[in-house]
Design an enzyme around this catalytic site. Structure first.
Site, PDB file in Angstrom:
ATOM      1  N   GLY A 152      -0.207 -12.939   7.380  1.00  0.00           N
ATOM      2  CA  GLY A 152       0.437 -13.578   6.242  1.00  0.00           C
ATOM      3  C   GLY A 152       1.823 -13.017   5.993  1.00  0.00           C
ATOM      4  CB  ILE A 154       2.257  -7.806   4.471  1.00  0.00           C
ATOM      5  CG1 ILE A 154       2.703  -7.751   3.002  1.00  0.00           C
ATOM      6  CG2 ILE A 154       2.322  -6.415   5.099  1.00  0.00           C
ATOM      7  CD1 ILE A 154       1.853  -6.865   2.121  1.00  0.00           C
ATOM      8  CB  SER A 173      -6.671 -13.853   9.664  1.00  0.00           C
ATOM      9  OG  SER A 173      -5.981 -15.083   9.661  1.00  0.00           O
ATOM     10  CB  THR A 232      -0.767  -0.317   4.477  1.00  0.00           C
ATOM     11  OG1 THR A 232      -0.513  -1.524   5.224  1.00  0.00           O
ATOM     12  CG2 THR A 232      -0.330   0.887   5.292  1.00  0.00           C
ATOM     13  NE  ARG A 234      -5.646  -3.452  -3.229  1.00  0.00           N
ATOM     14  CZ  ARG A 234      -4.333  -3.489  -3.142  1.00  0.00           C
ATOM     15  NH1 ARG A 234      -3.724  -3.015  -2.049  1.00  0.00           N
ATOM     16  NH2 ARG A 234      -3.611  -3.991  -4.129  1.00  0.00           N
ATOM     17  CD  GLU A 263      -6.801   3.584  -3.575  1.00  0.00           C
ATOM     18  OE1 GLU A 263      -5.996   3.296  -4.497  1.00  0.00           O
ATOM     19  OE2 GLU A 263      -6.732   3.099  -2.438  1.00  0.00           O
ATOM     20  CG  HIS A 282      -2.860   2.709  -2.838  1.00  0.00           C
ATOM     21  ND1 HIS A 282      -3.888   1.995  -3.395  1.00  0.00           N
ATOM     22  CD2 HIS A 282      -1.966   1.781  -2.404  1.00  0.00           C
ATOM     23  CE1 HIS A 282      -3.636   0.698  -3.319  1.00  0.00           C
ATOM     24  NE2 HIS A 282      -2.460   0.544  -2.723  1.00  0.00           N
TER      25      HIS A 282
END
Length: 325
Positions: A152, A154, A173, A232, A234, A263, A282
């Site tokens: 997508g 990114i 994907s 990077t 989730r 987190e 993160h």
């Protein structure tokens, strides 16, 4: 009015934006620590009318929202926030706002992790500081295969940078088409082929019911022993325990991870100590320009809401005065 800014770890919120319009009408309190316990979150937020949250750091579930009778506005950072129960907020008359977002920092972070991992930069820097010299042999990227899971906004840009390094780029994907892959300079392959062929697997998917646990033990078992996993996006997209087992067995060369199931990462978590893991807290989105966008837009939305509240109060006062006259 009272405004709370949550989870400002770097104590940067007030310096990254102009909060003067908010200060004219409200008292601002900044919290630099993070609360895990929902009861503690409720206790902290009870006095506040407005809460500004940084991404998904503090979830605002229905159970939390229903116990905050004063809360009237949630100013979230980023265009969406899956940790806020927006239906519960709407039911209780609480407005939820978002901000602008640019993916540049995450794209750059992805490549920082890839390069640092294949060239053992943390190990070499630590060795040098301790008096050492040349302790490892790195890998070049040219000619290697970059597997992009999610092509997508990114992932597509990450793929194009891979091409600039002279890498062969493949992608998969659930909704990917050959045309979209070709537009990013990638070849569309099956999921199994991506894990089997790639030297670097990098994940760029939105966390959803469909992607939670998408990368599991069977996928990791397909990877080359020289391959590396980069995440990077989730943490829960990857089955964490399967990844830990794979890393402990050195079934893959390593992983570079910026996101986790829980987190902040617990103090005794294996990702803090495994030698073949490069882990960061993160920080993919933690960059100056994006923080200025986040807090600038949040401050503007809070100020606009406060202006609206003041105007509404003025209208009510005028109406009451008129009736009295």
């Amino acid at each position: 009015m009272k405004v709370a800014i949550l989870d400002d770890y770097q104590n940067a919120a007030l310096s990254m934006a102009d909060w003067s319009r908010v200060r004219e009408r409200a008292e601002i309190t900044v919290f630099t620590d993070h609360l895990v316990d929902a009861d503690a979150v409720v206790e902290r937020l009870l006095p506040f009318d407005v809460v500004c949250v940084m991404r998904e750091r503090t979830p605002l579930s229905r159970a939390v929202i229903e116990r905050l009778p004063r809360l009237k506005l949630i100013a979230s950072t980023g265009p969406r926030n899956s940790s806020i129960d927006t239906a519960a907020a709407e039911e209780h008359g609480i407005r939820v706002t978002g901000t602008g977002y640019k993916s540049v920092s995450t794209i750059e972070m992805t490549w920082s992790l890839i390069l640092a991992s294949v060239r053992h930069l943390v190990r070499e820097s630590t060795s040098l500081r301790a008096g050492g010299w040349q302790t490892s042999i790195g890998q070049e990227l040219e000619g290697r295969v970059l597997g992009v899971l999610g092509l997508g906004n990114i992932g597509g840009k990450v793929a194009r940078i891979g091409l600039a390094f002279g890498m062969k780029v493949i992608a998969w994907s659930q909704n990917l088409t050959p045309e979209v892959a070709a537009a990013a300079g990638a070849a569309m392959v099956t999921k199994d082929e991506l894990f089997r062929q790639s030297d670097i697997v990098t994940i760029h998917l939105i966390l959803s019911d469909r992607t939670r646990g998408l990368v599991g033990a069977a996928d990791l078992a397909l990877m080359k022993p020289t391959a590396r996993l980069i995440n990077t996006s989730r943490g829960p997209i990857v089955d964490e325990q399967s990844l830990i087992r794979s890393l402990r067995a050195r079934a893959i060369a390593g992983a570079a991870i910026d996101v986790f199931d829980v987190e902040p990462l617990p103090a005794e978590h294996p990702f803090r100590s495994l030698e073949n893991v490069l882990a960061t807290g993160h920080v993919g989105f933690v960059a100056e320009d994006l923080y200025r966008t986040f807090y600038g837009d949040a401050a503007a939305s809070i100020a606009a809401w406060l202006d609206g509240q003041a105007a509404s109060a003025g209208d009510k006062l005028g109406s009451a005065t008129g009736k009295a006259g």
